[in-house]
Design an enzyme around this catalytic site. Structure first.
Site, PDB file in Angstrom:
ATOM      1  N   LYS A   1       0.854  -1.187   0.000  1.00  0.00           N
ATOM      2  CA  LYS A   1       0.000   0.000   0.000  1.00  0.00           C
ATOM      3  C   LYS A   1       0.892   1.239   0.000  1.00  0.00           C
ATOM      4  O   LYS A   1       1.786   1.375   0.846  1.00  0.00           O
ATOM      5  CB  LYS A   1      -0.851  -0.007   1.267  1.00  0.00           C
ATOM      6  CG  LYS A   1      -2.319   0.148   1.017  1.00  0.00           C
ATOM      7  CD  LYS A   1      -3.015   0.004   2.344  1.00  0.00           C
ATOM      8  CE  LYS A   1      -4.472   0.224   2.234  1.00  0.00           C
ATOM      9  NZ  LYS A   1      -5.112   0.210   3.541  1.00  0.00           N
TER      10      LYS A   1
HETATM   11  C1  E4P Z   1      -8.337   1.169   3.457  1.00  0.00           C
HETATM   12  O1  E4P Z   1      -7.638   0.315   2.971  1.00  0.00           O
HETATM   13  C2  E4P Z   1      -8.207   1.694   4.820  1.00  0.00           C
HETATM   14  O2  E4P Z   1      -7.543   0.758   5.606  1.00  0.00           O
HETATM   15  C3  E4P Z   1      -9.538   1.912   5.518  1.00  0.00           C
HETATM   16  O3  E4P Z   1     -10.625   1.539   4.716  1.00  0.00           O
HETATM   17  C4  E4P Z   1      -9.660   3.239   6.192  1.00  0.00           C
HETATM   18  O4  E4P Z   1     -10.932   3.368   6.735  1.00  0.00           O
HETATM   19  P1  E4P Z   1     -11.325   4.363   7.923  1.00  0.00           P
HETATM   20  O5  E4P Z   1     -11.698   5.668   7.316  1.00  0.00           O
HETATM   21  O6  E4P Z   1     -12.484   3.703   8.584  1.00  0.00           O
HETATM   22  O7  E4P Z   1     -10.105   4.471   8.807  1.00  0.00           O
END
Ligand code: E4P
Length: 218
Positions: free
Chosen positions: A83
């Protein structure tokens, strides 16, 4: 639509995986920190359970460090996807990594143009954040719809992961929008199959059947 679990909690991952519903997992520094365990150990454990991509996020800021870290992370398991944040340094890192065959998931995408740039850089996945856009009065769903349209028009192979999912309706909406994947918090996934009318209907069937059996025995 593929279902990913947005969690590093092993019990949650096993529960969904045992149903045969899990296509992948996404993690980020917040999610990893929440578990309070060694990062590498947790990612490797997840990768051994899930037969699908597992996103692990770089913590570095500049391109060279991101690339070096990405190479390290991708060596942890065959199904690791790295990522990378949606920054200038991140886009450069994605270009380099895609040429090396390292799969990437560009995260923190909040506009359609950001997503398009990530696809052009060679990202395997892009992650538009629905909930966080909704929180500021914008529309996360609209972003997914725009990305779907742009990727289809230009034939980008990059898959769209709807991220920052907050409720079951988000899941239904992105499925209708033709999103490739929804990554859903572990605690929310059981809510996808639960429904009060299913429980009520089942209770009625059981009661009626018990009554029928009682009458048969007379
Ligand atoms: C995506 O890969 C992120 O890990 C995640 O969806 C972030 O979500 P949040 O806004 O609930 O922290």
């Amino acid at each position: 639509m593929k279902i990913f679990a947005d969690t590093a909690n092993i019990a949650e991952i096993k529960r969904i995986n045992d149903l045969g519903l899990l296509d992948g997992v996404t993690t980020n520094p917040t999610i990893i920190a929440r578990e309070g365990k060694d990062w590498e150990t947790v990612e490797k454990e997840i990768c051994a359970i899930v037969d699908g991509p597992v996103s692990a996020e770089v913590t570095a800021d500049d391109t060279d460090e991101m690339v070096a870290q990405a190479r390290e992370l991708s060596a942890w398991a065959d199904n690791i996807v790295v990522k990378i944040p949606m920054t200038e340094a991140g886009l450069k890192a994605v270009s380099i990594l895609s040429k090396e065959g390292i799969k990437t998931n560009v995260t923190l995408v909040f506009s359609a143009v950001q997503g398009m740039l990530a696809a052009k850089a060679g990202a395997t996945y892009v992650s538009p954040f629905l909930g966080r856009l909704d929180d500021i009065g914008a529309s996360g769903l609209e972003l997914v719809e725009k990305l779907r349209q742009i990727f289809d028009v230009y034939g980008y192979q990059t898959e769209i992961i709807a991220a920052s999912i907050r409720h079951c309706q988000h899941v239904e909406q992105v499925a209708l929008a033709g999103c490739d994947i929804a990554t859903i918090p572990g605690h929310l996934i059981p809510k996808l199959w639960e429904h009060p009318l299913t429980d009520k209907g089942l209770a009625t069937f059981k009661k009626d059947w018990a009554e029928f059996e009682r009458l048969q025995q007379k």
